[in-house]
Each structure stands twice: as structure tokens, then as C-alpha cells.
Design an enzyme around this catalytic site. Sequence first.
Site, PDB file in Angstrom:
ATOM      1  N   ILE A  14       0.987  -1.300  -0.076  1.00  0.00           N
ATOM      2  CA  ILE A  14       0.142  -0.133   0.175  1.00  0.00           C
ATOM      3  C   ILE A  14       0.781   1.435   0.028  1.00  0.00           C
ATOM      4  CG2 ILE A  14      -0.137   0.230   2.479  1.00  0.00           C
ATOM      5  CD1 ILE A  14      -2.918   0.906  -0.257  1.00  0.00           C
ATOM      6  N   SER A  36      11.693   0.311   7.862  1.00  0.00           N
ATOM      7  CA  SER A  36      11.005  -1.022   7.165  1.00  0.00           C
ATOM      8  C   SER A  36      11.965  -2.094   7.499  1.00  0.00           C
ATOM      9  CB  SER A  36      10.506  -0.976   5.837  1.00  0.00           C
ATOM     10  OG  SER A  36       9.493  -1.585   5.826  1.00  0.00           O
ATOM     11  N   ARG A  37      11.708  -3.300   7.869  1.00  0.00           N
ATOM     12  CA  ARG A  37      12.775  -4.385   8.206  1.00  0.00           C
ATOM     13  C   ARG A  37      13.439  -4.723   6.752  1.00  0.00           C
ATOM     14  NH1 ARG A  37       8.790  -8.739  10.025  1.00  0.00           N
ATOM     15  NH2 ARG A  37       8.117  -7.990   8.114  1.00  0.00           N
ATOM     16  N   LYS A  90      -5.756   1.690   7.946  1.00  0.00           N
ATOM     17  CA  LYS A  90      -6.698   0.867   8.399  1.00  0.00           C
ATOM     18  C   LYS A  90      -6.659  -0.589   8.366  1.00  0.00           C
ATOM     19  CE  LYS A  90      -8.469  -1.659   5.647  1.00  0.00           C
ATOM     20  NZ  LYS A  90      -8.366  -2.818   4.619  1.00  0.00           N
ATOM     21  N   ASP A 168     -10.698  -7.565   6.265  1.00  0.00           N
ATOM     22  CA  ASP A 168      -9.702  -6.578   5.886  1.00  0.00           C
ATOM     23  C   ASP A 168     -10.419  -5.891   4.792  1.00  0.00           C
ATOM     24  OD1 ASP A 168      -7.021  -5.697   5.664  1.00  0.00           O
ATOM     25  OD2 ASP A 168      -7.403  -6.138   3.799  1.00  0.00           O
TER      26      ASP A 168
HETATM   27  P1  NAP Z   1       1.887  -5.900   3.331  1.00  0.00           P
HETATM   28  O1  NAP Z   1       2.737  -5.440   1.814  1.00  0.00           O
HETATM   29  O2  NAP Z   1       1.945  -7.193   3.334  1.00  0.00           O
HETATM   30  O3  NAP Z   1       2.594  -5.239   4.659  1.00  0.00           O
HETATM   31  C1  NAP Z   1       3.190  -3.967   4.476  1.00  0.00           C
HETATM   32  C2  NAP Z   1       4.754  -4.116   5.195  1.00  0.00           C
HETATM   33  O4  NAP Z   1       4.679  -4.060   6.564  1.00  0.00           O
HETATM   34  C3  NAP Z   1       5.463  -5.119   4.608  1.00  0.00           C
HETATM   35  O5  NAP Z   1       6.123  -4.967   3.416  1.00  0.00           O
HETATM   36  C4  NAP Z   1       6.602  -5.233   5.890  1.00  0.00           C
HETATM   37  O6  NAP Z   1       7.777  -4.437   5.612  1.00  0.00           O
HETATM   38  C5  NAP Z   1       5.938  -4.771   7.055  1.00  0.00           C
HETATM   39  N1  NAP Z   1       5.440  -5.700   7.888  1.00  0.00           N
HETATM   40  C6  NAP Z   1       5.103  -6.975   7.643  1.00  0.00           C
HETATM   41  N2  NAP Z   1       4.875  -7.739   8.597  1.00  0.00           N
HETATM   42  C7  NAP Z   1       5.445  -7.224   9.781  1.00  0.00           C
HETATM   43  C8  NAP Z   1       5.564  -7.443  11.052  1.00  0.00           C
HETATM   44  N3  NAP Z   1       5.532  -8.713  11.417  1.00  0.00           N
HETATM   45  N4  NAP Z   1       6.085  -6.212  11.654  1.00  0.00           N
HETATM   46  C9  NAP Z   1       6.743  -5.060  11.548  1.00  0.00           C
HETATM   47  N5  NAP Z   1       6.326  -4.907  10.011  1.00  0.00           N
HETATM   48  C10 NAP Z   1       5.818  -5.806   9.182  1.00  0.00           C
HETATM   49  O7  NAP Z   1       0.706  -5.282   3.317  1.00  0.00           O
HETATM   50  P2  NAP Z   1      -0.226  -3.933   2.609  1.00  0.00           P
HETATM   51  O8  NAP Z   1      -1.068  -4.562   1.596  1.00  0.00           O
HETATM   52  O9  NAP Z   1       0.918  -2.881   2.320  1.00  0.00           O
HETATM   53  O10 NAP Z   1      -1.061  -3.624   3.774  1.00  0.00           O
HETATM   54  C11 NAP Z   1      -0.827  -2.843   4.994  1.00  0.00           C
HETATM   55  C12 NAP Z   1      -1.926  -2.439   5.634  1.00  0.00           C
HETATM   56  O11 NAP Z   1      -2.544  -1.573   4.675  1.00  0.00           O
HETATM   57  C13 NAP Z   1      -2.832  -3.077   6.134  1.00  0.00           C
HETATM   58  O12 NAP Z   1      -3.431  -2.829   7.372  1.00  0.00           O
HETATM   59  C14 NAP Z   1      -3.672  -3.159   5.123  1.00  0.00           C
HETATM   60  O13 NAP Z   1      -5.185  -3.484   5.710  1.00  0.00           O
HETATM   61  C15 NAP Z   1      -3.790  -1.734   4.542  1.00  0.00           C
HETATM   62  N6  NAP Z   1      -4.273  -1.316   3.335  1.00  0.00           N
HETATM   63  C16 NAP Z   1      -3.829  -2.098   2.159  1.00  0.00           C
HETATM   64  C17 NAP Z   1      -4.406  -2.103   0.998  1.00  0.00           C
HETATM   65  C18 NAP Z   1      -3.616  -3.108  -0.270  1.00  0.00           C
HETATM   66  O14 NAP Z   1      -4.559  -2.726  -1.497  1.00  0.00           O
HETATM   67  N7  NAP Z   1      -2.953  -3.647  -0.204  1.00  0.00           N
HETATM   68  C19 NAP Z   1      -5.266  -1.008   0.556  1.00  0.00           C
HETATM   69  C20 NAP Z   1      -5.583  -0.166   1.689  1.00  0.00           C
HETATM   70  C21 NAP Z   1      -5.171  -0.550   3.083  1.00  0.00           C
HETATM   71  P3  NAP Z   1       9.250  -4.866   5.977  1.00  0.00           P
HETATM   72  O15 NAP Z   1       9.150  -6.356   5.725  1.00  0.00           O
HETATM   73  O16 NAP Z   1       9.942  -4.058   5.115  1.00  0.00           O
HETATM   74  O17 NAP Z   1       9.261  -4.809   7.477  1.00  0.00           O
END
Ligand code: NAP
Length: 308
Positions: A14, A36-37, A90, A168
Amino acid sequence: MSPIHLAIVGVGKIVRDQHLPAIAGNSDFRLIAAASRNGTVDGIDNFKTIDAMLEKVPAIEAVSLCMPPQFRYEAAQKALAAGKHVFLEKPPGATLSEVADLEALAASKGLSLFASWHSRYAPAVEAAKSFLAGTTIRAMQVIWKEDVRHWHPNQDWIWQAGGLGVFDPGINALSIVTHILPRPVFITAATLEFPENKDAPIAADIRFTDAAGLDLSAEFDWRQTGKQSWDIIAETEAGRMVLSEGGAKLAIGGKPVHEEPEQEYPMLYRRFAEIIRAGTSDVDLAPLRHVADAFMLGRRKFVDVFYD
Ligand code: NAP
């Protein structure tokens, strides 16, 4: 006015898809650091942890927290303790209580906390709200069905406890419904379907009502292949309202009435700047409360194992 120095935490899907372009297009913010990790952002200081970032870059004034919800509270607590305004992706947290705690901490320090709900800024949502305010709603149906394998590949966190599973995306529908309806609603019954190998539901069927006896149902399903549905349909005295494509399109009585470009994340950052400048917070927990209620009141049904 000088730009607010911003940092971002949890550089994943995101952030790349939405936050970085929205921040780049908003002169109220200047992105100066990321933590970020694994992920990094080109052209700014990058750190592995929020602790290192907050220590090394004292110029940061605000932080956007974009990691999965189970890990948001700890980061938010550190950012607020360090005197930074906080933007929560969110859902704003893994529990209602932890977000209430953040709200109290932000208030005690005079900082802004923003529980963002991007779907509320979808192009046709305000027009739908205005239409519903001027009529009587007989019934409403929410159909939010998508293919999890397509939209959430390799997101282990989403299937773990606190990841919310089908809620989600479902919470996006609830963020719209709670914004456009004239009165608060509450859940009267729910069935949640859990694959035997997952901690979070793959589908949910929910019934709501309100003080006037509204008939509201919501169907969330992650096993949808083919046509995807993100629709909210209302039967009203002024005709049938269809808010489709996640709030992007509106039709009343079969006639399209709204077409505007999608601006969800640019509007979220405009709102974040607005509350920081005004010295306020924006934390509406209604969508998360409904999800908590569904887990509390819902029947659990175990269904076939599911592999991404
Ligand atoms: P994602 O790519 O899986 O996660 C975002 C980043 O968070 C990961 O790249 C990772 O970066 C870090 N992360 C993952 N596990 C972690 C942990 N255990 N501890 C700390 N950091 C961690 O997910 P995303 O799709 O971007 O979604 C993230 C948030 O945005 C969620 O709450 C989701 O509901 C919301 N969101 C997503 C979308 C969508 O379309 N994807 C849309 C709107 C809102 P590192 O490995 O570099 O730490």
C-alpha cells in the site's frame, strides 16, 4: 506554510501503490525518512526500525504507519511518545482498546491521531450519503466478494489472529456504510466461516438493524473468482441506489449519477494535514467496532482448508 516533515513505517504494497504518490503530490508534506525491515524508499534516509529512525531523525514531525494491524500499536505508541503526529492505515489497530489508548495518549500530548478509512473518500461516497439523507431507506445490502488469491498473495498476516481475514476488505464496506447511513446500525446476527487451517474468516454473513428497524445485510466472501463485487445497494422511496466498485460509481433508479476520478489517498493526506494544522484528531472506531461485534456475536462455521 512550511511542509510537515513526514516519515513512513512498513514499506509494502500500500505504501508503493498509494502513499508514495499521494505524498509526492501534496505540498503540505515532505517525506524525509522510512523505517522497514526489508523495504526502502529511494532518495530518503532508510532505517530498519522505528526506534532507530526516531532517534536519528529528530526533524520528523509526523509518521504514517502502514504495517499490518497486529504491529501498529507498538509503533504508534513510540511515535506519539516521541511527539509525532500519527496516521494509522486501516484498520487502525488489532483491538478497540489499544486504539482508545492511542487516542488518549495523543490527546494528552496535544498531537493529532488519524484513523484513516480510505474507502470513505471513494469518488461517489459523498453523493450517496446526500441521496440517502433525503429519502427513506427500506433495505440495504452489502456484497463484498473478491478473490483473496489475486488481491492478497503471500500476506500471511492477513490469515493470522488480528489480521481480520475477509474483514480486511469487508471493513472498507463498513467504513462506507457507517458514513452514508443517517443513523447508527448494530449487528443482530452473524455467521463467520473459518477454514480449518486459518485463524481468520474467509467469509461472513452479517445482519444489522438500526433504531428505525432498517434491514441491512452484508455478505463478505474471499472465494470469489470471475467478476468481483464491491457493491452497496439500497432500496429507497426515491428508487434503488447502487453504489458500486468500492464507492467509485453511483446509480439511482438505473441511471448513473456520478463519475469523478479516484482520489482516495490524496484526500487522506489532505485530511491528515488539515487535522495537524487544526490541532485535532480524527478517530472513528465504528467500522472496527462492527468487526469486533461480528467476532463476539457471530456463529462460527468451519469450512474446507484453504491454501493461497
Ligand atoms: P504488506 O505489503 O503485506 O505489509 C506492509 C509492510 O509491513 C510489509 O512490506 C513489511 O515491511 C511490514 N511488515 C509485515 N509484517 C510485519 C511485522 N510482523 N512487523 C512489522 N512490520 C511488518 O501489506 P499492505 O497490503 O501494504 O497492507 C498494510 C496495511 O495497509 C494493512 O493494514 C492493510 O489493511 C492496509 N491497506 C492495504 C491495501 C492494499 O490494497 N494492499 C489497501 C488499503 C489499506 P518490512 O518487511 O520491510 O518490514
